[in-house]
Design an enzyme around this catalytic site. Structure first.
Site, PDB file in Angstrom:
ATOM      1  CG  HIS A 124       9.329  -7.892  -9.404  1.00 52.53           C
ATOM      2  ND1 HIS A 124       9.086  -9.029 -10.116  1.00 52.53           N
ATOM      3  CD2 HIS A 124      10.186  -7.162 -10.151  1.00 52.53           C
ATOM      4  CE1 HIS A 124       9.765  -8.982 -11.249  1.00 52.53           C
ATOM      5  NE2 HIS A 124      10.429  -7.863 -11.290  1.00 52.53           N
ATOM      6  CG  ASP A 185      -0.436  -0.562 -13.300  1.00 52.26           C
ATOM      7  OD1 ASP A 185      -1.625  -0.861 -13.486  1.00 52.26           O
ATOM      8  OD2 ASP A 185      -0.075   0.472 -12.702  1.00 52.26           O
ATOM      9  CD  GLU A 296      -3.559   2.226 -13.457  1.00 50.78           C
ATOM     10  OE1 GLU A 296      -2.502   2.859 -13.665  1.00 50.78           O
ATOM     11  OE2 GLU A 296      -3.570   1.024 -13.116  1.00 50.78           O
TER      12      GLU A 296
END
Ligand code: FAD
Length: 547
Positions: A124, A185, A296
């Site tokens: 990723h 996340d 957040e």
């Protein structure tokens, strides 16, 4: 388990003789050196530029897993979808021995080989950080030892393979009533991949990033030694590897701190149009003792029908007022917070939330909330992934830019960037939230600006291959460059998170006063610069670099 005690660099008076020794070793190694006595395996790979003597040496090795020389394309891709660097081979390890053996073998070839090794988590990365040109890619998900093992008690923890996905750790820990404390996340990332960066999310203001929540690691260094390290044992390697961008060793196992898991989450969003009010409230929340469990935020620029869109997963507190709010043409800042709870616990959660919200200055008509299981909350990005995959919009280029900005300069940054450089946020979310660095460990390799409160600002754009508009790759990249140039010109003192730099000078500037320690650690643990070449920090030592 083989446990070696590497000699600390700092115990050595002079590194030059040691380096020379490494180079000499490199040259005296027998080019016919065999890493195993297994029968020769004919490679099915097409073209590769690895000398045949080295190739045959590797091909003869035996592993608990296997080393493959074909079907390599998947290891030449990543989430960023912009860098495609072909490796020479892919190792699917089934044991730490496999990882150690291949690195040892390459290390002992010394300067006769230019082979590099990159661990690949889920790939990723954004700019080829887990790739290696004509090198060996180690597929960490293939390493399924140790099996997850849980330890209850005052300080509960779980031992996991570094190739494990965080989503699997969540699901298994919940069966024990436990869960890790600090998250990213998105949970379909590997332990080794996020610990090599930091792992920052809405819990980091309280618990620090994921690298703060690890008790022990098992690491295979660039010499092939297997070393157990923690705050008390081989502490220099422990700190080096955490946030170390894969430069000092391959993490094969991690001991992750756990806490009692909640079952449910109250998930809340509210909008601000005034940036000062937004940051004041966010900073107040991250510094209060009684506060939310997750904090957040994100920026929304020129979005039509935003609150209508939210209604698919959130309820407005005041539906009538919410109907009258229009987001079109505006720059808005969304505070996103969550409070964890157990339905069978004390029945005052709503009251607690009301008290916290009563001190904040958001636009009252824009308060939305939702109540979801803890797993659904943590795995929320995966829900979007499924939808995007269905539309063929997941495997597109992702020219992401993640910045850490000192609190003292965040207003200057916001004034120029939101609205002036970034004129709408339709091609992907822009996250913005503060974290309290005073609670973070300072000796890891992670680089942050030199202030107690930092803002993570993440531009998470997706580019559409055939587009000529604002979601065109070139357009987004030039927008990113403008943001970086603005920061540079105005000396905002920012640092990139998930950093990407092309030159040694840029890396030196990134590390600042930490550069010396970082390079010394490299010489200690990976003197030939075999590991994680895709970060482009240190060139592989080879015959032409011999002094
Ligand atoms: P890879 O991309 O495969 O590897 C990353 C680097 O680490 C490479 O250099 C690789 O060689 C090295 N590496 C991998 N495994 C090991 C190992 N076992 N030992 C040593 N080195 C290793 N990050 C956050 O901090 N917070 C977030 O909220 C967040 N959200 C994300 C959401 C999405 C949708 C995506 C795609 C990424 C997100 N990330 C986030 C970024 C993520 O942390 C990085 O992508 C990271 O690289 C982890 O991905 P990975 O496990 O696939 O590792």
């Amino acid at each position: 388990m083989i446990t070696a005690q590497p000699q600390s660099f700092f115990q050595q008076k002079n590194i030059a003789p040691r380096l020379i020794l490494v180079f000499v070793l490199g040259f005296t190694v027998n080019r016919e050196h065999l890493c195993s006595k297994q029968p020769f395996v004919t490679p099915t790979a097409s073209l590769h530029s690895v000398p045949s003597v080295i190739h045959s040496s590797l091909a003869k090795m035996s592993f608990d897993g296997n080393l493959s020389f074909d079907n390599l394309e998947h290891a030449a891709r990543d989430f960023g979808n912009r860098y495609h660097i072909m490796p020479y081979a892919v190792l699917y390890p089934k044991s730490v021995f496999d990882i150690s053996s291949i690195i040892k073998c390459i290390f002992h070839m010394g300067l006769t080989s230019e082979l590099t090794v990159a661990a690949r988590g889920r790939g990723h990365s954004l700019q080829g950080q887990a790739q290696a040109y004509q090198g060996v890619i180690i597929i960490m998900e293939s390493l399924q030892v140790p099996k997850m093992s849980f330890h209850n008690g005052k300080l509960p923890y779980v031992d996991v393979s570094a190739g494990e996905l965080w989503i699997n750790i969540l699901q298994e820990s919940l069966k024990q009533g436990l869960a890790p404390r600090s998250w990213t996340d998105y949970l379909h990332l590997t332990v080794g991949g996020t610990l090599s960066n930091a792992g920052v999310s809405g819990q980091a203001f309280r618990h620090g990033p994921q690298i703060n929540n690890v008790y022990e690691l098992k690491v295979v260094t660039g010499r092939g030694e297997v070393v157990t390290c923690s705050e008390d044992q081989n502490a220099d390697l422990f700190h080096a590897v955490l946030g170390g961008l894969g430069q000092f060793g391959i993490i094969s196992q991690a001991r992750i701190a756990l806490e009692a898991a909640p079952r449910k989450v109250k998930w809340i969003r509210a909008l601000y149009s005034d940036f000062s009010a937004f940051t004041k409230d966010q900073e107040h929340l991250i510094s209060s003792e009684k506060t939310f469990d997750y904090i957040e935020g994100f920026v929304i620029i020129n979005r039509t029908g935003l609150l209508n869109y939210w209604r698919s997963s959130f309820k407005p507190k005041d539906p009538v007022q919410a109907n009258q709010f229009s987001s079109e043409g505006k720059i808005l800042f969304c505070m996103e917070v969550a409070k964890y709870f157990n339905p069978e616990g004390p029945d005052n959660i709503d009251q607690e939330i009301d008290t916290l919200l009563s001190k904040l200055n958001y636009i009252k008509s824009t308060l939305f909330w939702s109540e979801v299981p803890y797993t659904d909350f943590l795995d929320r990005v995966h829900t979007s992934e499924i939808k995007l995959r269905e539309k063929g919009l997941w495997e597109v280029p992702h020219p992401w830019l993640n910045l850490l900005i000192p609190r003292s300069r965040i207003h200057e940054f916001a004034q120029e960037v939101f609205g002036n450089i970034v004129k709408d946020t339709s091609n992907g979310p822009v996250l913005i939230y503060p974290v309290n660095k005073s609670r973070w460990k300072t000796r890891t390799s992670m680089i942050t600006p030199d202030e107690d409160v930092l803002y993570l600002v993440a531009f998470l754009a997706s580019a559409m291959p055939s587009s000529r508009g604002k979601d065109d790759l070139e357009y987004i990249l030039s927008q990113n460059n403008r943001i970086l140039e603005f920061c540079e010109k105005n000396r905002l003192g920012i640092k990139q998170y998930l950093p990407h730099h092309n030159t040694k000078a840029e890396w030196k500037a990134h590390f600042g006063s930490h550069w010396e320690v970082f390079t010394k650690r490299k010489l200690t643990y990976d003197p030939l610069a075999i590991l994680a070449p895709g970060q482009k920090i240190f060139p592989r030592a080879n015959a032409s670099t011999r002094q």
